[in-house]
Write an enzyme that holds these catalytic residues in place. Structure first.
Site, PDB file in Angstrom:
ATOM      1  N   SER A 236       0.849  -1.195   0.000  1.00 13.50           N
ATOM      2  CA  SER A 236       0.000   0.000   0.000  1.00 13.50           C
ATOM      3  C   SER A 236       0.879   1.237   0.000  1.00 13.50           C
ATOM      4  O   SER A 236       2.043   1.174   0.406  1.00 13.50           O
ATOM      5  CB  SER A 236      -0.871   0.033   1.257  1.00 13.50           C
ATOM      6  OG  SER A 236      -0.100   0.420   2.379  1.00 13.50           O
ATOM      7  N   ASP A 237       0.355   2.371  -0.461  1.00 11.11           N
ATOM      8  CA  ASP A 237       1.042   3.613  -0.158  1.00 11.11           C
ATOM      9  C   ASP A 237       0.860   3.840   1.341  1.00 11.11           C
ATOM     10  O   ASP A 237      -0.036   3.266   1.967  1.00 11.11           O
ATOM     11  CB  ASP A 237       0.506   4.791  -0.993  1.00 11.11           C
ATOM     12  CG  ASP A 237       1.534   5.927  -1.045  1.00 11.11           C
ATOM     13  OD1 ASP A 237       2.471   5.922  -0.216  1.00 11.11           O
ATOM     14  OD2 ASP A 237       1.408   6.822  -1.910  1.00 11.11           O
ATOM     15  N   TRP A 238       1.699   4.696   1.904  1.00 10.02           N
ATOM     16  CA  TRP A 238       1.775   4.824   3.373  1.00 10.02           C
ATOM     17  C   TRP A 238       0.497   5.476   3.935  1.00 10.02           C
ATOM     18  O   TRP A 238       0.305   6.679   3.837  1.00 10.02           O
ATOM     19  CB  TRP A 238       3.018   5.627   3.746  1.00 10.02           C
ATOM     20  CG  TRP A 238       4.270   4.800   3.935  1.00 10.02           C
ATOM     21  CD1 TRP A 238       5.122   4.897   4.999  1.00 10.02           C
ATOM     22  CD2 TRP A 238       4.827   3.773   3.106  1.00 10.02           C
ATOM     23  NE1 TRP A 238       6.156   3.991   4.877  1.00 10.02           N
ATOM     24  CE2 TRP A 238       6.007   3.290   3.731  1.00 10.02           C
ATOM     25  CE3 TRP A 238       4.444   3.186   1.904  1.00 10.02           C
ATOM     26  CZ2 TRP A 238       6.790   2.263   3.195  1.00 10.02           C
ATOM     27  CZ3 TRP A 238       5.222   2.173   1.361  1.00 10.02           C
ATOM     28  CH2 TRP A 238       6.377   1.721   2.007  1.00 10.02           C
ATOM     29  N   GLY A 239      -0.380   4.644   4.459  1.00  7.24           N
ATOM     30  CA  GLY A 239      -1.643   5.171   4.974  1.00  7.24           C
ATOM     31  C   GLY A 239      -2.763   5.083   3.953  1.00  7.24           C
ATOM     32  O   GLY A 239      -3.812   5.696   4.118  1.00  7.24           O
TER      33      GLY A 239
END
Ligand code: BGC
Length: 714
Positions: A236-239
């Site tokens: 995932s992208d961060w968050g």
């Protein structure tokens, strides 16, 4: 290892893992790492940004640089700079450097390259991406990824998909039709998967088809895995994850975020509990762990014999300089004012904050702790030596940021975007007074000096993650500066350093010479000096169109950009030159454009269908260097189907080749076009189709300088 034995080994380990251990492997247990399983010798996966080098070392559970002196790295040209070379070899070498450095720093996955489509000049992260054109992106990202992965490190191509703006990037939904998805936004990612065999893909923050990309079953399972056959790790992208059940049932394998409550991540404790309660099947977790274990085997993380890498070597720096020198684009050169003759240059006035600015430490997650960075002023002074008196003045007032802040902006990025960059447009009275003073000082000096080089453009307060630009204008009253200097000194060479197109209309007609480059790495100042002094003959070409204003750009005048809830990509496939050419909008500089200190002639076009495969076409022609300097030309093949039953772009890039030629030398170039050069995505049939038709094949030195043309019945 063959497929079967890989599968057996993965299944064997999987069967020994407890549910808790598996959960530990599929979410961040540190800002840039997962958890390993000690008792089975499974290491954690260690990641780092990307893309211009390996990022500084952060504490595991705090957005704070460790601050030691052992994490300085080679600072590489940005992805847009690599794309400006139009040289696959340079992309490969850049990948090799990045992969070796990542491995040298003990990383398993480097969060690079960024390959989102450059849809608008205003997107803050354009410098991290390559181009507006899917063919150029695909051709350049494949060797780059292959280069990275040679070092037993995973690339992580990002951000999948249609992450075209930074404004409200966590909430915005990209609306795009399937034709544009398949023809424009997907091909780079598809090539990364199918041709480069990337081991990693990062999801995007935005939504697509109503789902957050990082937990979208459609994107990560149906498209990425089922259609394209991706069997590596989707991160995932961060968050970017928002729901435990959705993410568990999507094709995402590892959840990462910016917060320190690692146990509370959606794929941590909440997932464990949901499985225990029987709400989510353990099988979905097994599938994720399978992808992780198989990738670990491919990277030799489990069976020994892994490459160890290295960083900051002289070889890396030499490669970075070569790529940077090829990334510089010559936009204008009247009266052959360039190259400068260093032997006759007894004095030189250098103006501009960008002549002296260090860019490596900015931009967001792409920031680099570079071993050094040669500024253009440093490059010019050191190469010209003592016989030239180099005078420097700042010229415009770009505020310098406090780079020594302890905590990184990323800590609060989920709530505040990039809070650091937000005060960039502060322009109070004292700033204006100082700007005027700097401008007047520069003009006074320019009146007296014979030769001026003016370094202008953007910096990472504008080319930055988390914030888009509000227009394409040069900040810091630079237009005023350029006009005032040109008015008193006609021999002023303008060097624009920016990771995106900027407006030049106020002064372009008065300037005799203009050079552009994106951020080109730690040897940037030497690379630009090489071009200015003629030690390198420029051969870069624009990977994006430079429109006259952002209002001409289809993302703004047809679709919408910068919306808070939705970004409707109404322009469909008419992105970049596909739009400007088809709808007759005159750009400032067109896609594929770039001059050389020599000239080239194109001759003897021949179009042939391949005997065995009649849908494959061979395009052959000669290029001759007609000037008196050695140089390189990027020959570009564009294809059109004027009789198509659908409204199609006037031309589309389908191939290119960079050719080096000595003065007077000619070479025959042969480029093979595959069937997909002639097909389009049919919305009614939901697949690519090729119509029987007469196709137009154009060979040019840019998208608007077509030198040879022919028709071919297919
Ligand atoms: C960016 C990613 C980056 C990640 C980790 C996010 O803010 O969008 O590109 O890799 O942070 O730093």
């Amino acid at each position: 290892m063959n497929k079967d034995s890989l599968k057996d080994r993965v299944e064997d380990i999987l069967s020994q893992l407890t549910l808790e251990e598996k959960i530990g492997m599929i979410h961040g247990n540190g800002l840039f790492r997962t958890e390993g399983v000690k008792r089975l010798n499974i290491p954690p996966i260690k990641m780092s940004d990307g893309p211009m080098g390996v990022r500084a070392e952060f504490k595991n559970d705090e957005w704070m640089n460790i601050g030691n002196s052992d994490d300085y790295v080679t600072y590489l040209p940005s992805n847009m700079a690599i794309a400006s070379t139009w040289n696959r070899e340079k992309a490969k070498e850049s990948g090799e450097v990045l992969g070796e450095e990542a491995r040298g720093r003990g990383k398993d996955m480097i969060l690079a390259p960024g390959i989102n489509i450059v849809r608008s000049p205003l997107c803050g992260r354009n410098f991290e991406y390559m181009s507006e054109d899917p063919c150029l992106i695909s051709e350049m990202c494949v060797p780059l990824i292959e280069g990275i992965q040679e070092s037993d490190v995973s690339a992580c191509v990002k951000h999948f998909a249609v992450n075209t703006q930074e404004t409200m990037r966590l909430e915005v939904e990209s609306i795009v039709d399937d034709q544009a998805l398949n023809e424009i936004y997907y091909p780079g990612f598809k090539a990364a998967v199918q041709k480069a065999h990337t081991h990693g893909v990062m999801g995007a923050y935005n939504l697509l088809k109503g789902e957050n990309c990082c937990q979208s079953k459609y994107l990560l399972s149906d498209v990425l895995r089922d259609q394209w056959g991706f069997d590596g790790i989707a991160v995932s992208d961060w968050g970017g994850v928002h729901d435990t059940k959705k993410v568990a049932e999507s094709g995402l394998d590892i959840e990462m975020s910016v917060t320190y409550n690692f146990d509370e991540y959606f794929m941590a404790q909440p997932l464990l509990e949901a499985v225990k309660k029987g709400e989510i099947k353990e099988e979905v977790i097994d599938e994720k762990v399978r992808h992780i274990l198989a990738t670990m085997y491919r990277l030799h993380m489990l069976d020994g014999g892994r490459k160890s890498g290295c960083y900051n070597t002289p070889e890396h720096r030499a490669k970075v300089l070569e790529t940077a020198s090829e990334a510089v684009v010559l936009l204008k050169n009247e009266e052959e004012i360039l190259p400068l003759n260093s032997e006759k240059l007894d004095e030189l006035l250098v103006i501009g904050d960008n002549a002296e600015r260090i860019h490596s430490n900015g931009g967001g997650s792409a920031e680099i702790k570079a071993l050094y960075e040669i500024s253009p002023l440093m490059g010019l002074k050191s190469q010209l030596g003592g016989n030239t008196e180099v005078v420097y003045t700042r010229g415009y007032n770009a505020l310098k940021k406090d780079m020594n802040k302890e905590l990184n902006w990323q800590e609060t990025s989920l709530e505040e975007g990039n809070a650091d960059a937000k005060d960039r447009d502060k322009n109070d009275e004292s700033v204006k007074v100082e700007s005027k003073r700097l401008r007047e000082e520069a003009v006074e000096l320019a009146k007296k000096m014979k030769q001026v080089v003016l370094f202008i453009g953007l910096n990472h307060d504008y080319d930055v993650e988390g914030l888009d630009k509000k227009d394409m204008k040069l900040p810091y009253e630079q237009d005023e500066l350029v006009k005032s200097v040109l008015a008193v000194n006609k021999n002023t060479i303008i060097v624009v350093m920016a990771g995106a197109p900027v407006e030049m209309g106020e002064w372009i007609d008065q300037a005799k010479a203009v050079v552009w480059s994106s951020y080109i790495g730690m040897e940037g100042g030497n690379a630009i000096t090489n071009v200015l002094l003629g030690k390198v003959n420029p051969s870069g070409k624009l990977p994006v169109t430079f429109p006259k204003t952002y209002l001409d750009c289809p993302a703004h005048c047809v679709g919408d950009f910068g919306g808070e809830k939705v970004a409707d990509h109404k322009e469909g496939i008419f992105v970049g030159y596909r739009y400007y050419d088809t709808f007759n909008v005159e750009p400032q500089f067109c896609f594929g454009y770039g001059l050389s200190y020599t000239t080239f002639a194109y001759e003897n076009l021949e179009l042939k269908k391949k005997k065995d495969v009649p849908t494959k076409v061979l395009v052959s022609f000669d290029i001759r260097n007609t000037g008196d300097r050695a140089g390189a030309e990027v020959a570009q093949i564009y294809v059109a189907n004027p009789q198509c039953t659908q409204k199609r772009p006037k031309k589309e890039l389908k191939g290119f080749e960079k050719v080096y030629l000595e003065p007077g030398q000619a070479k025959r170039v042969v480029i093979e076009l595959e069937e997909n050069a002639f097909s389009y995505y049919s919305m009614s049939e939901s697949k690519f189709v090729t119509e029987e038709s007469e196709f137009q094949i154009m060979v040019g030195s840019s998208s608007r300088d077509i030198q040879l043309e022919g028709m071919l019945q297919l």
